[in-house]
Design a protein around this motif. Structure first.
Motif, PDB file in Angstrom:
ATOM      1  N   GLY A  10       0.828  -1.193   0.000  1.00 50.87           N
ATOM      2  CA  GLY A  10       0.000   0.000   0.000  1.00 50.87           C
ATOM      3  C   GLY A  10       0.863   1.243   0.000  1.00 50.87           C
ATOM      4  O   GLY A  10       2.089   1.174  -0.035  1.00 50.87           O
ATOM      5  N   PRO A  11       0.208   2.382   0.043  1.00 51.59           N
ATOM      6  CA  PRO A  11       0.964   3.632  -0.005  1.00 51.59           C
ATOM      7  C   PRO A  11       1.732   3.872   1.295  1.00 51.59           C
ATOM      8  O   PRO A  11       1.318   3.446   2.356  1.00 51.59           O
ATOM      9  CB  PRO A  11      -0.125   4.690  -0.206  1.00 51.59           C
ATOM     10  CG  PRO A  11      -1.357   4.080   0.362  1.00 51.59           C
ATOM     11  CD  PRO A  11      -1.230   2.605   0.107  1.00 51.59           C
ATOM     12  N   MET A  67       0.689   9.225   1.525  1.00 54.19           N
ATOM     13  CA  MET A  67      -0.636   9.618   2.038  1.00 54.19           C
ATOM     14  C   MET A  67      -0.660  11.096   2.402  1.00 54.19           C
ATOM     15  O   MET A  67      -1.630  11.794   2.109  1.00 54.19           O
ATOM     16  CB  MET A  67      -1.019   8.758   3.240  1.00 54.19           C
ATOM     17  CG  MET A  67      -1.304   7.326   2.877  1.00 54.19           C
ATOM     18  SD  MET A  67      -1.969   6.275   4.181  1.00 54.19           S
ATOM     19  CE  MET A  67      -1.134   6.776   5.640  1.00 54.19           C
ATOM     20  N   ILE A  68       0.407  11.589   3.023  1.00 52.86           N
ATOM     21  CA  ILE A  68       0.473  13.004   3.396  1.00 52.86           C
ATOM     22  C   ILE A  68       0.512  13.877   2.148  1.00 52.86           C
ATOM     23  O   ILE A  68      -0.185  14.898   2.059  1.00 52.86           O
ATOM     24  CB  ILE A  68       1.700  13.283   4.292  1.00 52.86           C
ATOM     25  CG1 ILE A  68       1.567  12.541   5.619  1.00 52.86           C
ATOM     26  CG2 ILE A  68       1.908  14.767   4.511  1.00 52.86           C
ATOM     27  CD1 ILE A  68       0.426  13.027   6.487  1.00 52.86           C
TER      28      ILE A  68
END
Length: 106
Positions: A35-36, A41-42
């Motif tokens: 996943g990321p 994500m930020i």
């Protein structure tokens, strides 16, 4: 009490360590979560926030030239205000966490 761990706590520690070691198996075989990353994500959240603010600003400008309705302007402004509030609250939490980390003894 027949358990001697209350007399010698190192026995309890050794037993717990042995149980945990047998449960974990091979530590090298554990694959990282897919996943990321946190940075991704930020970055995506910041990009989305900037896009919301730009859209709100553009809608407000379109409202001044009567190219957008009053409802659209209000909705865009409310979304922009909400985004800015969340961004400021997040920044404050990050600054507080940084200060807490910097104040920790080594």
């Amino acid at each position: 009490m027949t358990d001697a761990s209350f007399i010698r706590p190192e026995l309890a520690i050794e037993a717990a360590y042995g149980k945990a070691k047998s449960l974990s198996g091979d530590a090298a075989a554990v694959a990282p979560a897919e996943g990321p990353s946190f940075g991704d994500m930020i970055r995506d959240a910041a990009s989305s926030a900037a896009q919301t603010v730009r859209l709100g600003d553009a809608t407000a400008a379109a409202g001044l030239t009567e190219k957008a309705g009053l409802q659209q302007v209000v909705e865009a402004t409310m979304a922009m205000e909400s985004t800015v509030r969340v961004s400021v609250a997040l920044r404050d939490k990050l600054v507080d966490a940084y200060k807490d980390i910097m104040n920790m003894p080594i």
